[in-house]
Motif scaffolding. Structure first.
Motif, short mmCIF file in Angstrom:
data_model
loop_
_atom_site.label_atom_id
_atom_site.label_comp_id
_atom_site.label_asym_id
_atom_site.label_seq_id
_atom_site.Cartn_x
_atom_site.Cartn_y
_atom_site.Cartn_z
N LEU A 90 0.86 -1.18 0.00
CA LEU A 90 0.00 0.00 0.00
C LEU A 90 0.90 1.23 0.00
O LEU A 90 1.69 1.45 0.92
CB LEU A 90 -0.88 0.01 1.25
N LEU A 91 0.79 2.03 -1.06
CA LEU A 91 1.64 3.21 -1.16
C LEU A 91 1.21 4.22 -0.11
O LEU A 91 0.09 4.72 -0.14
CB LEU A 91 1.52 3.81 -2.56
N PRO A 92 2.10 4.50 0.84
CA PRO A 92 1.74 5.44 1.91
C PRO A 92 1.37 6.80 1.33
O PRO A 92 1.78 7.14 0.22
CB PRO A 92 3.01 5.54 2.74
N LEU A 93 0.64 7.54 2.08
CA LEU A 93 0.20 8.89 1.75
C LEU A 93 -0.82 8.92 0.61
O LEU A 93 -1.70 9.76 0.58
CB LEU A 93 1.38 9.82 1.39
N MET A 94 -0.69 8.01 -0.33
CA MET A 94 -1.62 7.99 -1.45
C MET A 94 -2.67 6.88 -1.31
O MET A 94 -3.66 6.86 -2.02
CB MET A 94 -0.86 7.78 -2.77
N ASN A 95 -2.35 5.92 -0.43
CA ASN A 95 -3.25 4.79 -0.24
C ASN A 95 -3.63 4.09 -1.54
O ASN A 95 -4.79 3.83 -1.81
CB ASN A 95 -4.51 5.22 0.52
N ARG A 96 -2.59 3.86 -2.32
CA ARG A 96 -2.80 3.19 -3.60
C ARG A 96 -2.08 1.85 -3.52
O ARG A 96 -0.96 1.78 -3.03
CB ARG A 96 -2.20 4.07 -4.71
N GLU A 97 -2.73 0.81 -4.00
CA GLU A 97 -2.07 -0.49 -3.99
C GLU A 97 -1.21 -0.62 -5.23
O GLU A 97 -1.67 -0.36 -6.34
CB GLU A 97 -3.11 -1.62 -3.95
N ILE A 98 0.04 -0.96 -5.01
CA ILE A 98 0.95 -1.13 -6.15
C ILE A 98 1.67 -2.46 -6.02
O ILE A 98 1.90 -2.95 -4.91
CB ILE A 98 1.96 0.03 -6.25
N PRO A 99 2.01 -3.08 -7.17
CA PRO A 99 2.57 -4.43 -7.12
C PRO A 99 4.07 -4.46 -6.76
O PRO A 99 4.77 -3.47 -6.96
CB PRO A 99 2.38 -4.93 -8.55
N ILE A 100 4.49 -5.57 -6.24
CA ILE A 100 5.92 -5.81 -6.08
C ILE A 100 6.35 -6.65 -7.27
O ILE A 100 5.79 -7.73 -7.51
CB ILE A 100 6.23 -6.57 -4.76
N ILE A 101 7.30 -6.11 -8.01
CA ILE A 101 7.72 -6.80 -9.23
C ILE A 101 9.19 -7.18 -9.14
O ILE A 101 9.92 -6.68 -8.28
CB ILE A 101 7.50 -5.91 -10.47
N ALA A 102 9.59 -8.07 -10.02
CA ALA A 102 11.00 -8.50 -10.04
C ALA A 102 11.66 -7.97 -11.30
O ALA A 102 11.11 -8.08 -12.39
CB ALA A 102 11.07 -10.02 -10.03
N ASP A 103 12.85 -7.36 -11.10
CA ASP A 103 13.58 -6.85 -12.27
C ASP A 103 15.07 -6.93 -12.00
O ASP A 103 15.54 -6.59 -10.90
CB ASP A 103 13.15 -5.41 -12.56
#
Length: 899
Positions: A248-261
């Motif tokens: 959960l992206l703090p301050l924005m409360n947006r869910e974002i994925p954890i990706i591999a690179d």
RNA sequence: AGGCCCGUAGCUCAGUUGGUUAGAGCGCUACCUUGACACGGUAGAGGUCUGGGGUUCGAGUCCCCACGGGCCUACCA
């Protein structure tokens, strides 16, 4: 009638006159129909609204020296002047200018603003060219160009269209360098990197559905507002289980994925990276690979936009503070560590550059770079100093596409039109009536302009009439040489090479000389904003333009930056004054001589000068033969040095000849001859003197154009001859060369100097004439001294000089070489003890030198491996030193016995 | 991170392919206002070439290392 010549050289009195004369007479107008080898050079166009700074002064001095030198040697010579419209800086200047009057340029509108800039250009734009005229640059002013003139614009459009058709120019949306102050995109080169002390903020991102956190480290916390993922290395055990889950992206409360690179470095920070595709070049790449959303959280002037939620409207630096505070308040800031980063700064505004997503025009560089690399590799373009070649290759081989468009109003407008219905692109030389794809007449031209360097990149051929096969283009392209600063090797030089080869099929210049930078006393780059710049115009006024030119030339060793000082300038001014006074000597004494009836017009006509050196009773006097031999040597030295851009050597050569040979020895030597009662001898002396002086002036002219022009006009010239600049550079004539005269005078100089040294050691009053002895075993040497006895006696203030083959006996101070011995009797002040001490010291030094040579010559390996020449030379010197030593020891014994 | 350059006299710098006792300008010292020039003349002092190692008959010059200074390129959050 007596000539009026000021006692000291006053450049202010003569420079403006000649500067005006050269321009008015259009002396340097090139003729493309004239025969002869070609020398052509285009000026690196200075900013049209700028003024001459010390760097220009150096650059233009070097250009003008080579230009004048070639012109005088019969080349068909073109020095093409001009100015650059300098998009960003000029626009900034005018915007500020308007602002000072309370006018907002945006409210003016594009058209009116452009009018204002042209008006500004009309007023301020001629300053630098006026200054160039003032310092006497030998440009062809009839061919002056401006990068934004209609003619140049036509070429720019032509080139743009062709490159577009060849698919070398394209339009794309990608991450670019954005300056929030200049409000335009910048090319990579316009961003300068600076190491700065910053921080690494460790921020906790809660993992959705757990109580855990992923900690990311960032140098720019405010950009987190635009995060669309967190990335980890696929091989990183710590995060393996989290890949595919969300935070959960703090301050924005947006869910974002954890990706591999793979891009993620496990060692750096926490091994987890926040991904902000719209605000970081790396993240942008990652984002494209993983098809992430690109959320731009800023406005074009560096404030947060609506995408930044609660932070919208805040300045980016303020936003950073607030983001950090808020994270801290929510206990999401794990720690802050110190971190140095290389930060991108806008060259012009000095503000921090913002990476930003934007649609821009680009130029594909790889295909253009390849032939440009090859041309330099093959030596079609010589680069001086050649260690810059590596820098060039390195940059060219790693070249990246060039961002061409700029969000400015001042510049070449991009010749691309978009139809409003479908946004189809029409690229054309002239404004099209309808869309090339759909035929719509509802078109709108791209509002942007091209990077200024795009038009300057065409400079060597756009200025000569390309794409037309004009007479100028055929005659003067490729240009012979480019002289510019190494700081714009990539910006300008590389681009000219690429575009020149691409469009004309030929390299734009045969050589590039990269001059040094002029630095302050503390070694910093001079800067107007820091107030550390020297004003060349003021210095020219103080010391004279010639002195400034000479000073810069004499310090311009390839590859070394110049630290200019008042002392150095004064030295150059003194040299100018010395020449002035040599002329003054000539003319003041000529007045006296002319009373006898022989006028200057007979002594120094061009025809008379051409026949020098003159003989007396069938023989050229030794000193005249010597002077012309030295002159020939100086000419050769200067030619060779200038051929290799070794300005400092050339300047030093002229200096040494004019001051050392001509003034110190020659004038002093011939003084009595000039007033000799034997009229034939006097006339020959005068003719030689004037011929040598005239040649020396011509030799000096490329370095000191004003002074030499002034003095040249005091000599009789061919009818209609207008300027020394159009006269011929002196040639090192074969019949002037004379090694015998050189060595004879060298011996006499050695004798004179040694006599003076003895006098100084004896503490003799300079005016007191004394008797002296000269002894030499060699009859030829004795004859030489006898033949020049009068000159030697005068130079060394002797009442008499006894010349003998016998060893010198008796009291006195001596000097010995292997070839001769000198002696002057002791004075009341100086006695044998002083001479004994001196002799002992000299013997000691000599013994050391002899011992080391004996050791070396005794070494069999040396004898078998060293070249014959070195061995022979060593043996000869050793033999001489042994003789000298023997003499000194004998002399010492004599004195010790006597005392 | 990679690459380049520089470190020679008190100061600013030359020193071309390694070769005989390392140069210039300015500054400094002494003497000199001689009729071109005191913005001048004459003479002189002053460096062993940042340090260490190596190659070579021989190194300021070539190679390696260290120290000091500068520059360029580069997307390490």
């Amino acid at each position: 009638m007596a000539r009026e010549i000021a006692k000291a050289y006053e450049p202010q009195q003569i420079e403006p006159r000649w500067a005006e004369y050269w321009v008015k007479e259009a002396l340097f107008k090139a003729d493309s129909n004239a025969p002869g080898p070609v020398f052509s050079i285009v000026i690196p166009p200075p900013n049209v609204t700028g003024s001459l700074h010390i760097g220009h002064m150096l650059e233009h001095t070097e250009i003008d020296i080579l230009t004048r030198w070639h012109r005088m040697r019969g080349y068909n010579t073109l020095y093409l002047p001009g100015t650059d419209h300098a998009g960003i800086s000029t626009q900034r200047v005018v915007v500020k200018h308007l602002m000072d009057q309370g006018i907002d340029y945006k409210k003016l509108g594009r058209e009116e603003f452009e009018k204002q800039v042209w008006k500004w250009k009309a007023e301020a734009g001629s300053q630098i060219t006026q200054q160039m005229k003032g310092i006497g640059e030998s440009c062809d002013w009839s061919r002056e160009r401006f990068t934004l003139s209609p003619e140049m614009s036509r070429v720019v459009r032509e080139v743009f269209v062709r490159l577009y058709e060849e698919k070398l120019i394209y339009r794309e949306t990608r991450l670019v360098n954005w300056c929030p102050v200049c409000l335009t995109v910048l090319s990579d080169l316009e961003v300068v990197h600076e190491e700065r002390q910053g921080h690494l903020w460790h921020i906790k991102y809660p993992v959705v559905g757990t109580k855990e956190f992923v900690v990311v480290a960032t140098t720019r916390p405010e950009t987190m507002l635009g995060d669309t993922a967190v990335a980890v290395n696929p091989g990183d055990e710590r995060y393996k289980g989290l890949i595919g889950t969300k935070v959960l992206l703090p301050l924005m409360n947006r869910e974002i994925p954890i990706i591999a690179d793979e891009m993620v470095d496990r060692e750096f920070g926490t091994g987890a990276v926040k991904i902000t595709p719209a605000h970081d070049p790396n993240d942008f790449e990652v984002g494209r690979r993983h098809k992430l959303a690109e959320i731009d959280v800023m406005t074009d002037d560096g404030r947060m936009n609506a995408n930044a939620g609660a932070y919208a409207g805040l300045d980016r630096f303020e936003a950073r503070k607030r983001v950090v505070e808020d994270l801290k308040a929510q206990n999401l800031l794990e720690k802050i560590t110190e971190h140095t980063t290389a930060i991108g700064i806008c060259e012009r505004s000095k503000t921090i550059v913002e990476p930003r997503i934007s649609t821009q025009w680009f130029c594909r560089m790889k295909p253009l770079a390849e032939p440009a690399i090859a041309a330099v590799e093959r030596g079609e373009i010589r680069m001086v100093p050649d260690n810059r070649r590596e820098e060039y290759f390195n940059w060219m081989r790693n070249i990246r596409d060039w961002t061409l468009s700029r969000q400015l109003w001042w510049g070449h407008r991009i010749p691309a039109w978009y139809c409003k219905e479908h946004a189809h692109i029409t690229v054309a030389r002239e404004a099209p009536a309808k869309c090339a794809t759909c035929g719509s007449a509802n078109l709108e031209q791209d509002p942007d302009v091209l990077d200024t360097w795009f038009s300057s990149g065409l400079w060597p051929f756009s200025t000569l009439g390309w794409p037309e096969e004009t007479a100028d283009f055929k005659k003067y392209y490729p240009t012979t040489l480019l002289i510019t600063g190494y700081d714009i090797l990539f910006f300008w030089v590389a681009r000219m090479i690429m575009l020149g080869i691409h469009f004309t099929g030929k390299v734009p210049f045969g050589a590039v000389y990269l001059h040094s930078l002029v630095r302050t006393a503390s070694g910093e780059k001079m800067s107007k904003s820091k107030g550390t710049g020297l004003d060349p115009v003021a210095l020219n006024l103080q010391y004279g333009t010639d002195a400034m030119r000479f000073c810069l030339a004499s310090m311009a060793a390839p590859g070394t930056d110049i630290i200019l000082s008042d002392d150095r300038l004064a030295g150059a001014r003194n040299f100018a004054n010395k020449i002035w006074n040599a002329a003054r000597f000539l003319f003041v004494n000529l007045d006296k001589f002319e009373e006898g009836g022989t006028k200057l017009e007979e002594l120094a006509t061009p025809e008379a000068r051409a026949k020098a050196p003159y003989a007396v009773s069938g023989k050229v006097p030794l000193v005249d033969a010597w002077l012309f031999a030295r002159l020939a040597g100086a000419i050769e030295l200067v030619n060779e040095a200038l051929k290799n851009y070794r300005f400092h050597e050339a300047a030093q050569g002229v200096y040494q000849f004019f001051w050392g040979d001509f003034c110190d020895w020659y004038i002093e030597w011939v003084k009595p001859e000039l007033q000799n009662t034997d009229r034939e001898r006097a006339i020959a002396a005068w003719k030689n003197l004037f011929a040598a002086f005239d040649a020396a002036l011509r030799l000096l002219h490329p370095f000191m154009p004003f002074l030499t022009e002034e003095l040249w006009h005091q000599l009789p010239q061919k009818a209609g001859a207008k300027s020394i600049a159009l006269d011929r550079f002196p040639e090192a004539r074969v019949d002037w060369k004379n090694t015998k005269a050189l060595s004879d005078v060298a011996l006499i100089q050695e004798v004179v100097t040694a006599m003076r040294t003895i006098r100084a050691e004896l503490k003799l009053d300079p005016k007191k004439k004394v008797q002296a002895d000269f002894s030499a075993g060699d009859a030829i040497a004795r004859d030489l001294i006898v033949a020049n006895r009068a000159a030697i006696e005068r130079f060394a203030a002797l009442s008499g000089l006894r010349v003998t083959s016998e060893r010198l006996q008796g009291d006195g101070m001596t000097r010995s070489t292997s070839a001769f011995d000198l002696r002057i009797p002791f004075t009341e002040i100086v006695n044998p003890q002083v001479e004994i001490a001196r002799l002992k010291k000299e013997i000691e030094g000599l013994q050391k030198a002899i011992a080391s040579k004996e050791r070396q010559l005794g070494d069999e390996t040396f004898r078998s491996r060293a070249p014959e020449k070195i061995i022979k030379g060593l043996e000869a010197t050793l033999a001489e030193q042994r003789i000298e030593l023997q003499k000194l020891q004998e002399r010492l014994r004599q004195l010790e016995k006597g005392s």
